[in-house]
Design a protein around this motif. Structure first.
Motif, PDB file in Angstrom:
ATOM      1  N   SER A 136      -8.930 -24.229 -16.861  1.00  0.00           N
ATOM      2  CA  SER A 136      -9.365 -23.835 -18.083  1.00  0.00           C
ATOM      3  C   SER A 136      -8.118 -23.885 -18.861  1.00  0.00           C
ATOM      4  O   SER A 136      -8.317 -24.124 -20.310  1.00  0.00           O
ATOM      5  CB  SER A 136     -10.021 -22.556 -17.825  1.00  0.00           C
ATOM      6  OG  SER A 136      -9.048 -21.652 -17.530  1.00  0.00           O
ATOM      7  N   ASP A 141     -10.976 -27.812 -25.504  1.00  0.00           N
ATOM      8  CA  ASP A 141     -12.006 -27.078 -26.016  1.00  0.00           C
ATOM      9  C   ASP A 141     -12.376 -26.144 -24.790  1.00  0.00           C
ATOM     10  O   ASP A 141     -13.506 -26.256 -24.063  1.00  0.00           O
ATOM     11  CB  ASP A 141     -13.320 -27.979 -26.439  1.00  0.00           C
ATOM     12  CG  ASP A 141     -14.520 -27.303 -27.259  1.00  0.00           C
ATOM     13  OD1 ASP A 141     -14.510 -26.126 -27.171  1.00  0.00           O
ATOM     14  OD2 ASP A 141     -15.029 -28.119 -28.229  1.00  0.00           O
ATOM     15  N   LYS A 142     -12.297 -24.850 -25.023  1.00  0.00           N
ATOM     16  CA  LYS A 142     -12.385 -23.851 -23.999  1.00  0.00           C
ATOM     17  C   LYS A 142     -13.883 -23.240 -24.263  1.00  0.00           C
ATOM     18  O   LYS A 142     -14.500 -23.191 -23.104  1.00  0.00           O
ATOM     19  CB  LYS A 142     -11.344 -22.805 -23.954  1.00  0.00           C
ATOM     20  CG  LYS A 142     -10.159 -23.059 -23.469  1.00  0.00           C
ATOM     21  CD  LYS A 142      -9.109 -21.947 -23.393  1.00  0.00           C
ATOM     22  CE  LYS A 142      -7.699 -22.361 -22.564  1.00  0.00           C
ATOM     23  NZ  LYS A 142      -7.038 -23.737 -22.986  1.00  0.00           N
ATOM     24  N   PRO A 143     -14.335 -23.117 -25.422  1.00  0.00           N
ATOM     25  CA  PRO A 143     -15.860 -22.521 -25.458  1.00  0.00           C
ATOM     26  C   PRO A 143     -16.590 -23.738 -24.833  1.00  0.00           C
ATOM     27  O   PRO A 143     -17.592 -23.516 -23.987  1.00  0.00           O
ATOM     28  CB  PRO A 143     -16.147 -22.518 -26.877  1.00  0.00           C
ATOM     29  CG  PRO A 143     -14.602 -22.298 -27.352  1.00  0.00           C
ATOM     30  CD  PRO A 143     -13.854 -23.115 -26.517  1.00  0.00           C
ATOM     31  N   ARG A 144     -16.397 -25.002 -25.016  1.00  0.00           N
ATOM     32  CA  ARG A 144     -17.344 -26.028 -24.345  1.00  0.00           C
ATOM     33  C   ARG A 144     -17.247 -26.079 -22.907  1.00  0.00           C
ATOM     34  O   ARG A 144     -17.950 -26.155 -22.058  1.00  0.00           O
ATOM     35  CB  ARG A 144     -16.958 -27.521 -24.790  1.00  0.00           C
ATOM     36  CG  ARG A 144     -17.771 -28.479 -24.458  1.00  0.00           C
ATOM     37  CD  ARG A 144     -17.336 -29.827 -24.923  1.00  0.00           C
ATOM     38  NE  ARG A 144     -18.259 -30.996 -24.613  1.00  0.00           N
ATOM     39  CZ  ARG A 144     -18.022 -32.093 -25.134  1.00  0.00           C
ATOM     40  NH1 ARG A 144     -17.232 -32.442 -25.970  1.00  0.00           N
ATOM     41  NH2 ARG A 144     -18.779 -33.138 -24.700  1.00  0.00           N
ATOM     42  N   ASP A 147     -19.479 -23.724 -22.027  1.00  0.00           N
ATOM     43  CA  ASP A 147     -20.774 -24.133 -22.074  1.00  0.00           C
ATOM     44  C   ASP A 147     -21.103 -25.177 -20.884  1.00  0.00           C
ATOM     45  O   ASP A 147     -22.356 -25.227 -20.574  1.00  0.00           O
ATOM     46  CB  ASP A 147     -20.869 -24.826 -23.371  1.00  0.00           C
ATOM     47  CG  ASP A 147     -20.740 -23.821 -24.639  1.00  0.00           C
ATOM     48  OD1 ASP A 147     -20.861 -22.610 -24.336  1.00  0.00           O
ATOM     49  OD2 ASP A 147     -20.231 -24.350 -25.676  1.00  0.00           O
ATOM     50  N   GLY A 192      -5.416 -18.281 -23.564  1.00  0.00           N
ATOM     51  CA  GLY A 192      -6.035 -17.089 -23.942  1.00  0.00           C
ATOM     52  C   GLY A 192      -5.880 -15.742 -23.132  1.00  0.00           C
ATOM     53  O   GLY A 192      -4.990 -15.763 -22.287  1.00  0.00           O
ATOM     54  N   GLU A 196     -10.536 -12.607 -24.745  1.00  0.00           N
ATOM     55  CA  GLU A 196     -10.835 -13.921 -25.309  1.00  0.00           C
ATOM     56  C   GLU A 196     -11.604 -14.754 -24.124  1.00  0.00           C
ATOM     57  O   GLU A 196     -12.666 -15.219 -24.747  1.00  0.00           O
ATOM     58  CB  GLU A 196      -9.903 -14.662 -25.792  1.00  0.00           C
ATOM     59  CG  GLU A 196      -9.129 -14.258 -26.973  1.00  0.00           C
ATOM     60  CD  GLU A 196      -7.830 -14.869 -27.466  1.00  0.00           C
ATOM     61  OE1 GLU A 196      -7.338 -14.789 -28.459  1.00  0.00           O
ATOM     62  OE2 GLU A 196      -6.919 -15.260 -26.615  1.00  0.00           O
ATOM     63  N   TYR A 197     -11.415 -14.746 -23.037  1.00  0.00           N
ATOM     64  CA  TYR A 197     -12.095 -15.345 -22.163  1.00  0.00           C
ATOM     65  C   TYR A 197     -13.601 -14.768 -21.897  1.00  0.00           C
ATOM     66  O   TYR A 197     -14.357 -15.651 -21.617  1.00  0.00           O
ATOM     67  CB  TYR A 197     -11.369 -15.441 -20.627  1.00  0.00           C
ATOM     68  CG  TYR A 197     -10.613 -16.687 -20.426  1.00  0.00           C
ATOM     69  CD1 TYR A 197     -10.808 -17.511 -19.500  1.00  0.00           C
ATOM     70  CD2 TYR A 197      -9.558 -17.131 -21.376  1.00  0.00           C
ATOM     71  CE1 TYR A 197     -10.055 -18.592 -19.017  1.00  0.00           C
ATOM     72  CE2 TYR A 197      -8.657 -18.138 -21.072  1.00  0.00           C
ATOM     73  CZ  TYR A 197      -9.075 -19.083 -19.984  1.00  0.00           C
ATOM     74  OH  TYR A 197      -8.040 -20.100 -19.668  1.00  0.00           O
ATOM     75  N   MET A 200     -15.824 -15.767 -24.646  1.00  0.00           N
ATOM     76  CA  MET A 200     -16.107 -17.238 -24.713  1.00  0.00           C
ATOM     77  C   MET A 200     -17.341 -17.386 -23.552  1.00  0.00           C
ATOM     78  O   MET A 200     -18.349 -17.902 -23.538  1.00  0.00           O
ATOM     79  CB  MET A 200     -15.091 -18.272 -24.479  1.00  0.00           C
ATOM     80  CG  MET A 200     -14.115 -18.123 -25.377  1.00  0.00           C
ATOM     81  SD  MET A 200     -12.769 -19.242 -25.262  1.00  0.00           S
ATOM     82  CE  MET A 200     -11.728 -18.649 -24.112  1.00  0.00           C
ATOM     83  N   ALA A 203     -20.669 -15.716 -24.898  1.00  0.00           N
ATOM     84  CA  ALA A 203     -20.987 -16.514 -25.992  1.00  0.00           C
ATOM     85  C   ALA A 203     -21.774 -17.805 -25.190  1.00  0.00           C
ATOM     86  O   ALA A 203     -22.718 -18.156 -25.701  1.00  0.00           O
ATOM     87  CB  ALA A 203     -19.997 -17.014 -26.766  1.00  0.00           C
ATOM     88  N   ALA A 204     -21.133 -18.381 -24.220  1.00  0.00           N
ATOM     89  CA  ALA A 204     -21.999 -19.514 -23.297  1.00  0.00           C
ATOM     90  C   ALA A 204     -23.307 -19.072 -22.596  1.00  0.00           C
ATOM     91  O   ALA A 204     -24.190 -19.817 -22.152  1.00  0.00           O
ATOM     92  CB  ALA A 204     -21.146 -20.040 -22.331  1.00  0.00           C
TER      93      ALA A 204
END
Length: 295
Positions: A136, A141-144, A147, A192, A196-197, A200, A203-204
């Protein structure tokens, strides 16, 4: 989020691993990740396999399950879990050298693909479990990254992430002289924090089932690497030629930085256990607290 002062992309990451491929395997072996020590007396090979076993246990793997290894390196983790847990594994790497090595060491039920995880092409809801051991950090793009893992997992699917993390309170010289150079020299687009991890992941759509800080149990990795590398540079002409002639030889400087980063708490090593909600359930929201587990 710690970001290097020279931006890194997937091309730089692939070049790092292709360029340093023979050095990594000579110095550390074909598991390109930390070892996990319980007593400190284990051999390095036992420690790296112990980390893989920890991941398998966290995922509660069952024979016949379809799994994904995100950033699979040489495929060693995929092979170990395919053999010991009876699972089927599709691995993704962006390093051509790693993919070639994996192809030369086939194991039934393991398929290693030379492809970026962020454009993996897997169908929706097609795998039971996924893991990412120290990959990771290399995602642009860590959010992706989260996701895509959520998308390909079946409802109720499990996801374990082992990650290099910035200490929550890392500031000043710890960032300037340790974390930022580690990112730059190791081709990490960003590093991160635990918080933060988790943000994210949630959020996913994931529920954070657990978090374990195993920094003290993995830090020995870098003293072992340092000792082996120094010895190899002194006595092995071929390793010396490969290491000092590599385009990415600057990463050698990160080894003492990593040792100090762990000792000062600037960097942490965390294992996240995540789940995708079942069809009749709902994931936790961003405000859901999680409790740390004992190391």
């Amino acid at each position: 989020m710690i970001v290097p002062n020279i931006s890194q992309d997937a091309v730089a990451v692939a070049d790092h691993y292709d360029d340093l491929d023979p050095v990594y395997r000579r110095v550390w072996g074909d598991h390109v990740h930390h070892g996990l020590w319980a007593t400190g007396r284990e051999a390095a090979a036992e420690a790296v396999e112990a980390l893989v076993d920890k991941v398998g246990d966290r995922l509660r793997l069952m024979p016949g399950e379809a799994c994904v290894d995100i950033g699979c390196g040489y495929g060693s983790t995929a092979r170990q879990l395919a053999v010991t847990r009876g699972v089927r594994v599709t691995g993704f790497t962006i390093s051509a050298e790693q993919a070639d090595y994996a192809a030369a060491h086939p194991v039934p039920g393991v398929d290693i693909r030379l492809r970026d995880w962020l454009v993996n092409g897997l169908p929706d809801a097609s795998v039971d479990a996924a893991w990412a051991i120290e990959s990771s950090e290399h995602m642009v793009d860590k959010p992706r990254f989260f996701d895509e893992a959520h998308r390909v997992l079946l409802p109720g699917g499990r996801f374990v992430v082992c990650a290099w993390l910035a200490g929550t309170d890392a500031r000043g010289w710890k960032v300037r002289h340790l974390l930022e150079p580690i990112c730059r020299e190791g081709r990490l687009p960003s590093m991160g924090t635990r918080e933060e991890y988790e943000a994210m992941a949630m959020a996913a759509g994931f529920t954070v089932e657990g978090y374990e800080d195993v920094s003290r149990r993995v830090a020995r990795t870098w003293t072992v690497c340092a000792r082996r590398l120094v010895k190899a540079l002194l006595v092995d002409r071929e390793t010396r030629r490969l290491a000092l002639g590599a385009r990415n030889r600057i990463f050698i400087l990160s080894i003492p930085r990593l040792i100090l980063a762990y000792r000062t708490g600037a960097m942490r090593y965390g294992i996240f256990t995540l789940t995708k909600a079942r069809e009749n359930g709902a994931p936790h929201g961003p405000g859901t607290p999680t409790q740390p587990e004992p190391a």
